[in-house]
Enzyme design. Structure first.
Site, PDB file in Angstrom:
ATOM      1  N   TYR A  84       0.826  -1.208   0.000  1.00 23.92           N
ATOM      2  CA  TYR A  84       0.000   0.000   0.000  1.00 23.92           C
ATOM      3  C   TYR A  84       0.858   1.255   0.000  1.00 23.92           C
ATOM      4  O   TYR A  84       0.457   2.291  -0.528  1.00 23.92           O
ATOM      5  CB  TYR A  84      -0.944  -0.005   1.201  1.00 23.92           C
ATOM      6  CG  TYR A  84      -2.190  -0.822   0.956  1.00 23.92           C
ATOM      7  CD1 TYR A  84      -3.313  -0.248   0.387  1.00 23.92           C
ATOM      8  CD2 TYR A  84      -2.223  -2.181   1.262  1.00 23.92           C
ATOM      9  CE1 TYR A  84      -4.455  -0.998   0.144  1.00 23.92           C
ATOM     10  CE2 TYR A  84      -3.353  -2.941   1.035  1.00 23.92           C
ATOM     11  CZ  TYR A  84      -4.471  -2.342   0.468  1.00 23.92           C
ATOM     12  OH  TYR A  84      -5.588  -3.099   0.210  1.00 23.92           O
TER      13      TYR A  84
ATOM     14  N   GLU B  12      -8.573  -7.101   4.820  1.00 26.96           N
ATOM     15  CA  GLU B  12      -7.765  -8.176   4.230  1.00 26.96           C
ATOM     16  C   GLU B  12      -7.107  -9.036   5.302  1.00 26.96           C
ATOM     17  O   GLU B  12      -6.981 -10.262   5.134  1.00 26.96           O
ATOM     18  CB  GLU B  12      -6.727  -7.572   3.287  1.00 26.96           C
ATOM     19  CG  GLU B  12      -7.368  -7.008   2.020  1.00 26.96           C
ATOM     20  CD  GLU B  12      -6.547  -5.937   1.332  1.00 26.96           C
ATOM     21  OE1 GLU B  12      -5.318  -5.885   1.561  1.00 26.96           O
ATOM     22  OE2 GLU B  12      -7.138  -5.131   0.585  1.00 26.96           O
TER      23      GLU B  12
END
Length: 401
Positions: free
Chosen positions: A94, A136
């Protein structure tokens, strides 16, 4: 995020509506140029066709529009999280995505991207990243906790290849370690990863599981994508059909996906599929019959013709076993006009007398235009949107309401 930062993000909505795809296309080019290792994560075909940038642009726009209450995007976040887990996306990635996305906003908008706007989008991205990372993490843990479960990639051997039609072949996949495989919810998919020499990268592809959970193997049924003027031939599907033989080893990620059958319901289920879109419904149908569920089923499928009609005999056999199931088939061109419940042309729900069933749940799978057509028809017939479930193969770019 502060109130002022949210206002700055909302102020970019008109720009995102007009130039969102250009921005996300620039972003992907920038990121994959600076971090070429990520080419092993992204579907190269979706990059070439623009499907991936379009999907991202729509997601960014939706987030900006609902920046005050991102909770309304829970379903969309869940779907993205499932896709990320299926690709083994990890939290540290990310930071890479954020770096290039924010740089793209600054470079594309130029002088309009002042310090306040960039601070606002930095805060917005970090907020969204944390939401996704949390979702997630739960999915990864859930996969590991299952009997036969795992995280990341696991080697599977192709024990059987079975030709289902002129275009679709089934692959029976068993773990090379001889262990169990995790159960899944009917309708979910797995990701298969192959090295593509022409691209010199690994390429992941998601394929719906086309069998009921059994603890021993997974079955995927893959359409060989020949390509056309709009889309190139599928690298991975053609490799699976022509090069991957019984005994070959494939890397597989755990089952994922939120397009699933509610296994506790007893109300009627209507399955509407186009082409290879019937594969998740094979899993749902096999499960219902193996579990002894007498839930009424209406099966509606469309394809070009008999030669490309996968699982035709299997569905007929399962229908006989189920006893409370009606089957309707649409072919582009019908050779035998005397067959009951066969229709010529594209799938048309108005031609199926039992298509609209009170209190039914409707499941639609196929190309985006196919889904939207039938979603709109069902809504026009008074079916509540909450009773209509759909899965669009590839990046989700469909918007229905």
């Amino acid at each position: 995020m502060t109130t002022e930062q949210k206002e700055f993000v909302r102020a970019t909505v008109p720009v995102l509506k007009e130039h969102g795809v250009a921005l996300t296309t620039y972003f992907y080019n920038r990121m994959l140029t600076h971090n070429p290792e990520l080419k092993n994560v992204f579907n190269s075909a979706n990059q070439r066709t623009g499907a991936q940038p379009t999907a991202l642009a729509m997601s960014v726009l939706a987030y900006a529009e609902h920046i005050d209450n991102p909770g309304v995007l829970t379903q969309a976040v869940g779907r993205i999280a499932h896709k990320h887990v299926s690709l083994d996306i990890r939290p540290e990635q990310y930071a890479i995505v954020g770096k290039h996305l924010l740089a793209s906003i600054r470079e594309v908008l130029g002088e309009a991207a002042g310090p306040e706007l960039m601070d606002a989008w930095t805060a917005a991205y970090n907020q969204l990243a944390q939401i996704l990372i949390g979702a997630e993490a739960n999915l990864y843990q859930g996969s590991v906790d299952k009997e036969g479960g795992w995280s990341s990639w696991r080697p599977f051997v192709v024990r059987q290849k079975v030709r289902e039609s002129a275009e679709i072949t089934s692959f029976y996949l068993y773990p090379t370690d001889g262990g169990k495989v995790a159960d899944f919810l009917p309708g979910q998919y797995i990701t298969v990863r192959l090295f593509v020499p022409e691209l010199n990268v690994l390429q992941p592809r998601q394929y719906s599981l086309s069998c009921a959970p059994n603890g021993n193997y997974y079955r995927i049924s893959v359409k060989r994508e020949s390509g056309d003027q709009q889309r190139p031939a599928g690298y991975v599907s053609n490799m699976l059909h022509h090069q991957v033989q019984e005994g070959a080893i494939l890397e597989v990620a755990p089952p994922a996906g939120d397009f699933t059958l509610d296994m506790d319901k007893t109300s009627p289920a209507v399955f509407i599929s186009g082409g290879v879109g019937l594969t998740p419904f094979m899993s749902m149908l096999e499960y219902l019959i193996q579990a002894g569920k007498d839930r009424p089923i209406t099966w509606i499928h469309g394809c070009r013709g008999y030669e490309v009609h996968a699982f035709k005999d299997t569905v007929s056999e399962l229908s006989d076993r189920h006893g409370v199931m009606s089957v309707h088939t649409f072919y582009d061109q019908l050779e035998d006009q005397t067959q009951d419940n066969y229709y010529e042309g594209y799938v048309d729900l108005s031609k199926v007398k039992d298509a609209i069933v009170p209190q039914a749940d409707y499941y639609i799978c196929g190309p985006g235009i196919f889904i939207k057509k039938h979603f709109d028809y069902l809504r026009s017939e008074g079916v509540d949107a909450s009773a209509i479930h759909f899965e669009e193969f590839g990046p989700a770019i469909l918007v229905v309401a």
